[in-house]
Design a protein around this motif. Structure first.
Motif, PDB file in Angstrom:
ATOM      1  N   THR A  74      -5.586  -6.543   6.819  1.00 32.81           N
ATOM      2  CA  THR A  74      -6.446  -7.037   5.742  1.00 32.81           C
ATOM      3  C   THR A  74      -5.743  -8.132   4.950  1.00 32.81           C
ATOM      4  N   CYS A  75      -4.430  -8.036   4.838  1.00 36.18           N
ATOM      5  CA  CYS A  75      -3.620  -9.032   4.132  1.00 36.18           C
ATOM      6  C   CYS A  75      -3.194 -10.184   5.047  1.00 36.18           C
TER       7      CYS A  75
ATOM      8  N   HIS B 285      -4.168  -2.034   6.458  1.00 35.87           N
ATOM      9  CA  HIS B 285      -3.923  -2.775   5.219  1.00 35.87           C
ATOM     10  C   HIS B 285      -3.205  -4.098   5.513  1.00 35.87           C
TER      11      HIS B 285
ATOM     12  N   ILE C 284       0.849  -1.190   0.000  1.00 34.22           N
ATOM     13  CA  ILE C 284       0.000   0.000   0.000  1.00 34.22           C
ATOM     14  C   ILE C 284       0.882   1.236   0.000  1.00 34.22           C
TER      15      ILE C 284
ATOM     16  N   ARG D 266      -3.252   3.594   8.785  1.00 31.14           N
ATOM     17  CA  ARG D 266      -3.767   3.105   7.503  1.00 31.14           C
ATOM     18  C   ARG D 266      -2.931   1.944   6.978  1.00 31.14           C
TER      19      ARG D 266
END
Length: 173
Positions: free
Chosen positions: A118-119, A115, A59, A111
């Motif tokens: 989420t991974c 991410h 990201i 942020r």
């Protein structure tokens, strides 16, 4: 202040922040001749490639001021070296000097952490030069020094510290 994903057209602003942040943060740490020869153009290709990258676990986010000018950025993804037991890595975070100590850095890191989670990455490290004033920021955010190594920048060997977070679920939100 707006935090968003980087997109086409952002490379110039990111490269400018990267260059200017190095010049203000690392003066007196990194040899002057290195800093004196840094240019936005020398960093531009790196950030154009990063924006075009289709790596799903990475990201790149930017912070914009009220006029839409990029004043900071952060990027992260899968840990790159495989030497330490961490899954994710905060690769870089840079803010222009007038925007430091304003809470923007914390928002950028959060942020990246979201991410990584989420991974399915539950741990994270960042490498920082030992004399970088941001080391206090990483410690305030819960980073623990886990390893030191030496890197050569210009003609000097500089200590670099890895700060680790062993459980991102307990990361200060």
């Amino acid at each position: 202040m707006r935090i968003r994903l980087a997109c086409e057209g952002d490379a110039q602003g990111i490269a400018s922040v990267h260059t200017e942040s190095w010049k203000t943060t690392y003066r007196g740490i990194v040899p002057d001749h290195i800093l004196d020869h840094l240019t936005t153009e020398s960093r531009l290709n790196q950030w154009e490639q990063q924006i075009r990258s289709d790596e799903k676990d990475q990201i790149l986010i930017v912070a914009e001021d009220e006029d839409g000018k990029i004043v900071g950025f952060a990027c992260g993804g899968k840990e790159r070296e495989g030497k330490l037991p961490y899954e994710g890595e905060l690769y870089a975070i840079y803010l222009l000097q007038p925007y430091q100590n304003s809470g923007i850095g914390r928002q950028l890191v959060k942020r990246v952490v979201l991410h990584l989670e989420t991974c399915q990455m539950r741990t994270m490290i960042i490498w920082a030069l030992e004399r970088n004033p941001a080391c206090r920021f990483y410690e305030k955010m819960g980073g623990i020094p886990v390893q030191t190594q030496w890197i050569r920048i210009g003609n000097e060997d500089l200590a670099e510290i890895a700060y680790g977070w062993s459980d991102l679920t307990s990361f200060d939100r």
